[in-house]
Design a protein around this motif. Sequence first.
Motif, PDB file in Angstrom:
ATOM      1  N   HIS A   1       5.570   3.138  10.928  1.00 46.24           N
ATOM      2  CA  HIS A   1       5.602   2.368  12.174  1.00 46.24           C
ATOM      3  C   HIS A   1       5.723   0.884  11.852  1.00 46.24           C
ATOM      4  O   HIS A   1       5.875   0.516  10.677  1.00 46.24           O
ATOM      5  CB  HIS A   1       4.387   2.694  13.052  1.00 46.24           C
TER       6      HIS A   1
ATOM      7  N   SER B   1       3.440  -0.469   9.040  1.00 41.43           N
ATOM      8  CA  SER B   1       3.830  -0.162   7.655  1.00 41.43           C
ATOM      9  C   SER B   1       5.070  -0.974   7.288  1.00 41.43           C
ATOM     10  O   SER B   1       5.202  -1.458   6.160  1.00 41.43           O
ATOM     11  CB  SER B   1       4.068   1.333   7.434  1.00 41.43           C
TER      12      SER B   1
ATOM     13  N   MET C   1      -2.269  -1.839  16.429  1.00 45.16           N
ATOM     14  CA  MET C   1      -1.267  -0.780  16.511  1.00 45.16           C
ATOM     15  C   MET C   1      -1.630   0.265  15.465  1.00 45.16           C
ATOM     16  O   MET C   1      -1.761  -0.046  14.284  1.00 45.16           O
ATOM     17  CB  MET C   1       0.100  -1.381  16.167  1.00 45.16           C
TER      18      MET C   1
ATOM     19  N   ALA D   1      -5.095   7.520  -5.327  1.00 46.39           N
ATOM     20  CA  ALA D   1      -4.040   6.645  -4.791  1.00 46.39           C
ATOM     21  C   ALA D   1      -3.981   5.278  -5.472  1.00 46.39           C
ATOM     22  O   ALA D   1      -2.893   4.792  -5.789  1.00 46.39           O
ATOM     23  CB  ALA D   1      -4.251   6.461  -3.292  1.00 46.39           C
ATOM     24  N   LEU D   2      -5.129   4.649  -5.701  1.00 50.80           N
ATOM     25  CA  LEU D   2      -5.086   3.279  -6.247  1.00 50.80           C
ATOM     26  C   LEU D   2      -4.366   3.240  -7.597  1.00 50.80           C
ATOM     27  O   LEU D   2      -3.678   2.272  -7.924  1.00 50.80           O
ATOM     28  CB  LEU D   2      -6.510   2.717  -6.385  1.00 50.80           C
TER      29      LEU D   2
ATOM     30  N   PRO E   1       0.875  -1.181   0.000  1.00 53.12           N
ATOM     31  CA  PRO E   1       0.000   0.000   0.000  1.00 53.12           C
ATOM     32  C   PRO E   1       0.909   1.227   0.000  1.00 53.12           C
ATOM     33  O   PRO E   1       2.052   1.155   0.458  1.00 53.12           O
ATOM     34  CB  PRO E   1      -0.735  -0.081   1.342  1.00 53.12           C
TER      35      PRO E   1
ATOM     36  N   LEU F   1      -1.458  -5.900   1.190  1.00 56.68           N
ATOM     37  CA  LEU F   1      -2.248  -4.866   1.873  1.00 56.68           C
ATOM     38  C   LEU F   1      -2.792  -5.404   3.187  1.00 56.68           C
ATOM     39  O   LEU F   1      -2.881  -6.617   3.372  1.00 56.68           O
ATOM     40  CB  LEU F   1      -3.412  -4.380   0.994  1.00 56.68           C
ATOM     41  N   GLY F   2      -3.168  -4.484   4.076  1.00 57.06           N
ATOM     42  CA  GLY F   2      -3.783  -4.893   5.334  1.00 57.06           C
ATOM     43  C   GLY F   2      -5.280  -5.057   5.148  1.00 57.06           C
ATOM     44  O   GLY F   2      -5.851  -4.557   4.177  1.00 57.06           O
TER      45      GLY F   2
ATOM     46  N   HIS G   1      -9.285  -2.379  -2.585  1.00 52.34           N
ATOM     47  CA  HIS G   1      -8.439  -3.101  -3.546  1.00 52.34           C
ATOM     48  C   HIS G   1      -9.167  -4.225  -4.272  1.00 52.34           C
ATOM     49  O   HIS G   1      -8.778  -4.597  -5.373  1.00 52.34           O
ATOM     50  CB  HIS G   1      -7.212  -3.681  -2.827  1.00 52.34           C
TER      51      HIS G   1
ATOM     52  N   TRP H   1      -8.846   8.051  -2.841  1.00 54.07           N
ATOM     53  CA  TRP H   1      -8.650   6.647  -3.229  1.00 54.07           C
ATOM     54  C   TRP H   1      -8.606   6.477  -4.754  1.00 54.07           C
ATOM     55  O   TRP H   1      -7.905   5.600  -5.262  1.00 54.07           O
ATOM     56  CB  TRP H   1      -9.734   5.757  -2.616  1.00 54.07           C
TER      57      TRP H   1
HETATM   58  O1  ME8 Z   1      -4.556   3.022   4.147  1.00 51.65           O
HETATM   59  N1  ME8 Z   1      -0.678  -4.132  11.495  1.00 51.65           N
HETATM   60  O2  ME8 Z   1      -2.500   4.106   4.283  1.00 51.65           O
HETATM   61  P1  ME8 Z   1      -2.080   3.817   5.794  1.00 51.65           P
HETATM   62  C1  ME8 Z   1      -0.350  -4.499  10.249  1.00 51.65           C
HETATM   63  N2  ME8 Z   1      -2.969   5.329   2.055  1.00 51.65           N
HETATM   64  N3  ME8 Z   1      -0.330  -3.656   9.200  1.00 51.65           N
HETATM   65  C2  ME8 Z   1      -0.634  -2.385   9.428  1.00 51.65           C
HETATM   66  C3  ME8 Z   1      -0.982  -1.917  10.730  1.00 51.65           C
HETATM   67  C4  ME8 Z   1      -0.987  -2.865  11.792  1.00 51.65           C
HETATM   68  N4  ME8 Z   1      -1.260  -2.542  13.035  1.00 51.65           N
HETATM   69  N5  ME8 Z   1      -1.236  -0.604  10.636  1.00 51.65           N
HETATM   70  C5  ME8 Z   1      -1.055  -0.253   9.328  1.00 51.65           C
HETATM   71  C6  ME8 Z   1      -3.681   3.726   3.677  1.00 51.65           C
HETATM   72  N6  ME8 Z   1      -0.688  -1.329   8.600  1.00 51.65           N
HETATM   73  C7  ME8 Z   1      -3.794   4.222   2.255  1.00 51.65           C
HETATM   74  C8  ME8 Z   1      -3.430   3.089   1.318  1.00 51.65           C
HETATM   75  S1  ME8 Z   1      -3.055   2.120  -1.168  1.00 51.65           S
HETATM   76  C9  ME8 Z   1      -3.457   2.596  -2.681  1.00 51.65           C
HETATM   77  C10 ME8 Z   1      -3.554   3.445  -0.141  1.00 51.65           C
HETATM   78  C11 ME8 Z   1      -0.383  -1.373   7.156  1.00 51.65           C
HETATM   79  O3  ME8 Z   1      -0.874   4.653   6.050  1.00 51.65           O
HETATM   80  C12 ME8 Z   1      -1.402  -2.225   6.396  1.00 51.65           C
HETATM   81  O4  ME8 Z   1      -0.850  -2.659   5.183  1.00 51.65           O
HETATM   82  O5  ME8 Z   1      -3.232   3.962   6.700  1.00 51.65           O
HETATM   83  C13 ME8 Z   1      -2.493  -1.232   6.102  1.00 51.65           C
HETATM   84  O6  ME8 Z   1      -3.337  -1.644   5.043  1.00 51.65           O
HETATM   85  C14 ME8 Z   1      -1.656  -0.033   5.718  1.00 51.65           C
HETATM   86  O7  ME8 Z   1      -0.527  -0.065   6.617  1.00 51.65           O
HETATM   87  C15 ME8 Z   1      -2.439   1.255   5.884  1.00 51.65           C
HETATM   88  O8  ME8 Z   1      -1.579   2.323   5.736  1.00 51.65           O
END
Ligand code: ME8
Length: 643
Positions: A22, A25, A302, A234-235, A13, A262-263, A270, A231
């Motif tokens: 963090h 990510s 988290m 971004a996508l 992502p 992706l999460g 997605h 979105w």
């Molecule tokens: O959603 N455990 O960005 P985002 C595991 N910009 N993975 C985690 C997590 C956790 N506690 N917290 C975050 C977005 N993630 C959009 C995405 S894509 C075209 C746009 C990871 O900064 C996980 O992959 O909020 C989650 O989907 C992503 O960070 C969300 O990052």
Amino acid sequence: MTQKTNTFYVTTPIYYVTAKPHLGSLYSTVLADVLARFNKLQSKEVFFLTGTDEHGQKVALAAKDAGKKPQEFVDGFIGTYKDVWKDYSIEYNHFVRTTDRQHKKAVQEWIERLKEKGDIYKDFYTGWYCTPCETFIAEKADDTEKAPACSSCDRRTAIVQEETYFFRLSAYQDKLLALYKGNPDFIAPRERLNEVISFVKSGLKDLSISRTTIDWGIPFRNDPEHIAYVWADALNNYITALGWPEDMEKVHHWWPANVQVLGKDIVRFHAVFWPAFLMAIELPMPKKLLVHGWINVNKQKMSKSLGNVVDPTILHKKYGPDEVRYYLLKQMAVTHDSEFSIQDLERHIETDLANDLGNLLNRLITLAHKNKITEAASPAVWHQQALDLRDESLNVVQDVQGYIDDCLFHMALSRIWKYINQVNAYFHHQEPWKLANQDPEQFMQVIAATRNALEVIGVLLWPVMPTKMEQLLLSIGMTLNIRDTLLADLALKAWQEKTHTLIKINTLFKKPEMKKEVDSKQQEIAKKADKETIDYIGIEDLIKVQLVVGTIVACELVEKSEKLLKMQVDCGDYGKRQILAGIRAFYEPYDLVGKQGSFVLNLKPRKMVGHESQGMMLVAKDADGKTQLMSPQQTVPNGTRLQ
Ligand code: ME8
């Protein structure tokens, strides 16, 4: 179009740049890196894309809070992202930013093409919007008094009433259902596919893809009042980063992506919107979406907004990048939520890495050198136990390949560890330290067999721990030449080549010093106090002290202080309090979030290194001098008085 087999395109992502990366990510990014490296081992041509999502209301608000212009605000984070990825050996090929000129132009072109095709139309939107998730909520907005909670993050939504362009998502409902039916492996794990199917079957509404009340984003080329919905912007990064629509040769070389990591929070975007967006411009579908679960801390996700995030930079400094990468892959069953704990991380480093693997290498090299052997030479004929190890190494390679194809990283690691244990048992039972004098030929066989098994282990573990495994391989006389190292021949090749140099290297994995920071001064004071005579107070004095139970809802380090942690404590009817405590030596911030403790509420507020502390936390020192929170044995309502 011909099926491409020798390219591998993997994406993460793109992260919102409202804060530093963090551990969550990092987790998604490490998964993609491991897949990229594993495919490199299979001599595939790999393209690994990651980057940042920089537009939208959420980022604009965070910039405003920081008193900065959005562009300046986002620019400030990019260096940190790239540094953290470098620290963790993330070998991406391209870092896309949605503020890149090329991306912005491509998104504008995408919109124009949808317009031409009749896939978007202008109308009026009235509905709810969740800014933290940047998502429109399906509920009707006829009762503006009652904002529904966001189904994803449970936070309150806000009303949006504005002119907008709608994307005809409803027109893609049947095509999407056909996609899922024809590709049961489109989403791993499959249960998530079922959730998506039910969502789509329940009926798709057209999707608002522009906002007129925000200005931080990509304006429509021929209607600049309209800013692309974040979105929709971004996508498209997954194709604009390849050069769409200008460099279609490159696009067709890589697209469709083999795996998009992706999460689970963003699966709908997605698995529903993204395929529909692609169908609209007639590009093929990604082959697989790998949807992983949460890293939890004290059973809570988290997340940046909960303030319980683990900083990868602190872990990197304390434990090392490969150790953390290993732990993330081993401990987190990719398809489930998993708990992160420092104790567990330390246990894995000590047991799996230092004891099982590091010791094996160390014992082999030390014993060989002690007996003046600096080259391991394979014999013409192996003894049976060595042949068993060789045959098993063939099985391991095959099994691991299968697990990685299914994105079951923790299973792949368990399988490798089963083999490591077998090699350890072989080494132990052969008692080579006795053979050295009694039977030098047998001695050399044990050295060579153990060394060859370690070559297979080192290569298989390289995608997870690249730096450490390059050191291990160097120590057994091998330089990893990725282009030549086809996984398919690995097991046999390792046993065919005749001689290999054995080199002593520094300890591969250091055992973490378990946190036993004894504050002897504090202990002395406590002992002295015990001996002193008791100075009685009356009940009237005691009731003057307001002692209550509260939950620590956020906790962070305090700049310029090595001792303090700053906590936000929910004290029920007494409200939220900011409390500082000198317990940094014993806790990381994420150890505390979600925990209950006891607090003095009517202590006069005081400033500590520039921060106000509105109370005091009660703690006790245990026998090791470590601070223990005074928590109730079972949860009680916040604000409960101690009596
Ligand atoms: O959603 N455990 O960005 P985002 C595991 N910009 N993975 C985690 C997590 C956790 N506690 N917290 C975050 C977005 N993630 C959009 C995405 S894509 C075209 C746009 C990871 O900064 C996980 O992959 O909020 C989650 O989907 C992503 O960070 C969300 O990052």
